[in-house]
Design a protein around this motif. Structure first.
Motif, PDB file in Angstrom:
ATOM      1  N   THR A 147      12.898   4.969  58.319  1.00 22.75           N
ATOM      2  CA  THR A 147      13.448   4.058  59.321  1.00 22.75           C
ATOM      3  C   THR A 147      12.427   3.008  59.738  1.00 22.75           C
ATOM      4  O   THR A 147      12.744   1.816  59.868  1.00 22.75           O
ATOM      5  CB  THR A 147      13.916   4.836  60.552  1.00 22.75           C
ATOM      6  OG1 THR A 147      14.926   5.774  60.155  1.00 22.75           O
ATOM      7  CG2 THR A 147      14.473   3.914  61.619  1.00 22.75           C
ATOM      8  N   ALA A 150      11.809   0.450  56.960  1.00 27.47           N
ATOM      9  CA  ALA A 150      12.927  -0.493  56.889  1.00 27.47           C
ATOM     10  C   ALA A 150      12.867  -1.492  58.043  1.00 27.47           C
ATOM     11  O   ALA A 150      13.113  -2.691  57.850  1.00 27.47           O
ATOM     12  CB  ALA A 150      14.245   0.268  56.915  1.00 27.47           C
ATOM     13  N   ARG A 151      12.544  -1.022  59.238  1.00 25.10           N
ATOM     14  CA  ARG A 151      12.462  -1.915  60.401  1.00 25.10           C
ATOM     15  C   ARG A 151      11.412  -2.994  60.173  1.00 25.10           C
ATOM     16  O   ARG A 151      11.636  -4.170  60.478  1.00 25.10           O
ATOM     17  CB  ARG A 151      12.115  -1.112  61.657  1.00 25.10           C
ATOM     18  CG  ARG A 151      12.140  -1.940  62.944  1.00 25.10           C
ATOM     19  CD  ARG A 151      11.224  -1.371  63.996  1.00 25.10           C
ATOM     20  NE  ARG A 151       9.832  -1.381  63.555  1.00 25.10           N
ATOM     21  CZ  ARG A 151       9.049  -2.448  63.601  1.00 25.10           C
ATOM     22  NH1 ARG A 151       9.504  -3.598  64.043  1.00 25.10           N
ATOM     23  NH2 ARG A 151       7.797  -2.367  63.192  1.00 25.10           N
ATOM     24  N   GLN A 173      15.839  10.131  50.745  1.00 23.88           N
ATOM     25  CA  GLN A 173      16.379   9.575  51.986  1.00 23.88           C
ATOM     26  C   GLN A 173      15.432   8.557  52.617  1.00 23.88           C
ATOM     27  O   GLN A 173      15.880   7.635  53.308  1.00 23.88           O
ATOM     28  CB  GLN A 173      16.722  10.670  52.992  1.00 23.88           C
ATOM     29  CG  GLN A 173      15.591  11.616  53.344  1.00 23.88           C
ATOM     30  CD  GLN A 173      15.648  12.892  52.529  1.00 23.88           C
ATOM     31  OE1 GLN A 173      15.905  12.847  51.321  1.00 23.88           O
ATOM     32  NE2 GLN A 173      15.422  14.031  53.186  1.00 23.88           N
ATOM     33  N   ASP A 174      14.129   8.707  52.373  1.00 19.71           N
ATOM     34  CA  ASP A 174      13.175   7.706  52.880  1.00 19.71           C
ATOM     35  C   ASP A 174      13.407   6.362  52.213  1.00 19.71           C
ATOM     36  O   ASP A 174      13.424   5.313  52.860  1.00 19.71           O
ATOM     37  CB  ASP A 174      11.732   8.155  52.613  1.00 19.71           C
ATOM     38  CG  ASP A 174      11.371   9.450  53.323  1.00 19.71           C
ATOM     39  OD1 ASP A 174      11.717   9.584  54.509  1.00 19.71           O
ATOM     40  OD2 ASP A 174      10.736  10.316  52.691  1.00 19.71           O
ATOM     41  N   GLU A 176      16.081   5.412  50.600  1.00 16.83           N
ATOM     42  CA  GLU A 176      17.427   4.901  50.833  1.00 16.83           C
ATOM     43  C   GLU A 176      17.412   3.866  51.958  1.00 16.83           C
ATOM     44  O   GLU A 176      18.032   2.803  51.867  1.00 16.83           O
ATOM     45  CB  GLU A 176      18.384   6.047  51.182  1.00 16.83           C
ATOM     46  CG  GLU A 176      19.817   5.599  51.428  1.00 16.83           C
ATOM     47  CD  GLU A 176      20.734   6.751  51.783  1.00 16.83           C
ATOM     48  OE1 GLU A 176      21.940   6.500  51.976  1.00 16.83           O
ATOM     49  OE2 GLU A 176      20.251   7.898  51.874  1.00 16.83           O
ATOM     50  N   GLU A 177      16.669   4.171  53.024  1.00 22.53           N
ATOM     51  CA  GLU A 177      16.582   3.230  54.144  1.00 22.53           C
ATOM     52  C   GLU A 177      15.750   2.011  53.769  1.00 22.53           C
ATOM     53  O   GLU A 177      16.085   0.872  54.127  1.00 22.53           O
ATOM     54  CB  GLU A 177      15.989   3.934  55.362  1.00 22.53           C
ATOM     55  CG  GLU A 177      16.852   5.064  55.885  1.00 22.53           C
ATOM     56  CD  GLU A 177      16.325   5.651  57.177  1.00 22.53           C
ATOM     57  OE1 GLU A 177      16.392   4.966  58.210  1.00 22.53           O
ATOM     58  OE2 GLU A 177      15.835   6.793  57.149  1.00 22.53           O
ATOM     59  N   ARG A 180      17.753  -0.446  51.573  1.00 20.51           N
ATOM     60  CA  ARG A 180      18.728  -1.269  52.291  1.00 20.51           C
ATOM     61  C   ARG A 180      18.095  -2.509  52.913  1.00 20.51           C
ATOM     62  O   ARG A 180      18.787  -3.488  53.207  1.00 20.51           O
ATOM     63  CB  ARG A 180      19.422  -0.431  53.373  1.00 20.51           C
ATOM     64  CG  ARG A 180      20.474   0.520  52.828  1.00 20.51           C
ATOM     65  CD  ARG A 180      21.433   0.946  53.919  1.00 20.51           C
ATOM     66  NE  ARG A 180      20.767   1.718  54.959  1.00 20.51           N
ATOM     67  CZ  ARG A 180      20.734   3.047  55.011  1.00 20.51           C
ATOM     68  NH1 ARG A 180      21.333   3.745  54.055  1.00 20.51           N
ATOM     69  NH2 ARG A 180      20.131   3.671  55.989  1.00 20.51           N
ATOM     70  N   SER A 181      16.774  -2.460  53.112  1.00 21.58           N
ATOM     71  CA  SER A 181      16.082  -3.590  53.734  1.00 21.58           C
ATOM     72  C   SER A 181      15.678  -4.654  52.707  1.00 21.58           C
ATOM     73  O   SER A 181      15.308  -5.774  53.096  1.00 21.58           O
ATOM     74  CB  SER A 181      14.832  -3.114  54.476  1.00 21.58           C
ATOM     75  OG  SER A 181      13.848  -2.650  53.570  1.00 21.58           O
TER      76      SER A 181
END
Length: 257
Positions: A147, A150-151, A173-174, A176-177, A180-181
């Motif tokens: 998260t 990605a931020r 899962q790391d 995946e975020e 998306r970025s």
């Protein structure tokens, strides 16, 4: 050891103090040197552009020393701190011209990495090396690393071109975020994820899908040493138009057009 590009008396653009023998107590004179003695005709902290301190055991007192040093070096563009025993980040001055930061092989942990990413300026930084900064992580996840990555990449002024996250026990899962970025950070063209066996084929597909949503692909995607298995020919074919240098486990490097 001091480096200078020529024998002329001029501001010192590069300063290297590498090796295992310098800790913060023994570096005390060097911090003072950076703040005061580098103001003479041949050495000037104001003009220092590259500082290499890798492999010095700065440890817990390093962040405080670095926080005092960096404001004295307003032209600093490259900072090397690989393997310095740092366990927490340090403040980076607002408006810094820093373009490259290498913090690999420091045990920051998930909390330290999150804190670092929140504090780092996104506008100017081009290269960020964070290989092997996370220790072993619990199976359940939930530490917020993906998260926070990605931020950082989704900030409107993010200029990052190269990101290394090798050897960090990352999971699908790391990424995946993070994937998306990618459409929000077109400047990022080099992604180093090698040595993360918890990353499987899902990671590759997520990255590829994200790249198909932006005009610019990747110059480099390194997934050697990851747990990727059984990629179908369609995925590899699609990657050729989006990834110039694709490195997969058990395969020769695949070069795109």
């Amino acid at each position: 050891m001091l480096w200078e590009n020529s024998g002329k008396k001029q501001p010192l653009p590069h300063w290297a103090l590498t090796g295992p023998s310098l800790g913060v107590p023994s570096l005390g004179p060097h911090w003072a040197l950076a703040g005061r003695s580098l103001t003479g005709p041949s050495l000037s902290a104001q003009a220092l552009q590259e500082l290499e301190l890798s492999l010095n055991p700065l440890r817990d007192r390093g962040p405080r020393a670095l926080a005092r040093l960096l404001p004295l070096c307003p032209a600093l563009r490259r900072l090397g701190l690989r393997g310095c025993g740092l366990r927490r980040p340090f403040p980076v001055p607002e408006g810094t011209p820093l373009r490259s930061l290498a913090l690999s092989y420091n045990a920051l942990g998930a909390a330290g990495l999150r804190q670092l990413l929140r504090a780092l300026p996104a506008r100017g930084l081009r290269s960020l090396e964070l290989a092997s900064v996370l220790g072993r992580r619990g199976d359940g996840g939930g530490d917020g690393v993906g998260t926070e990555l990605a931020r950082y990449l989704q900030q409107a002024d993010c200029a990052l071109c190269h990101l290394s996250l090798a050897g960090n026990h990352l999971r699908d899962q790391d990424i995946e975020e993070l994937a998306r970025s990618l459409p929000h950070c077109p400047s990022l063209v080099s992604l180093e994820l090698s040595g993360n066996p918890g990353l499987g084929s899902e990671t590759f597909r997520n990255i590829l899908e994200a790249l198909e949503k932006r005009e610019r692909g990747l110059e480099l995607l390194n997934l050697t040493g990851c747990g990727i298995r059984d990629l179908d020919g369609d995925a590899l074919s699609r990657s050729r138009g989006k990834i110039r240098d694709l490195r997969l486990p058990g395969r020769k490097f695949l070069k795109g057009p």
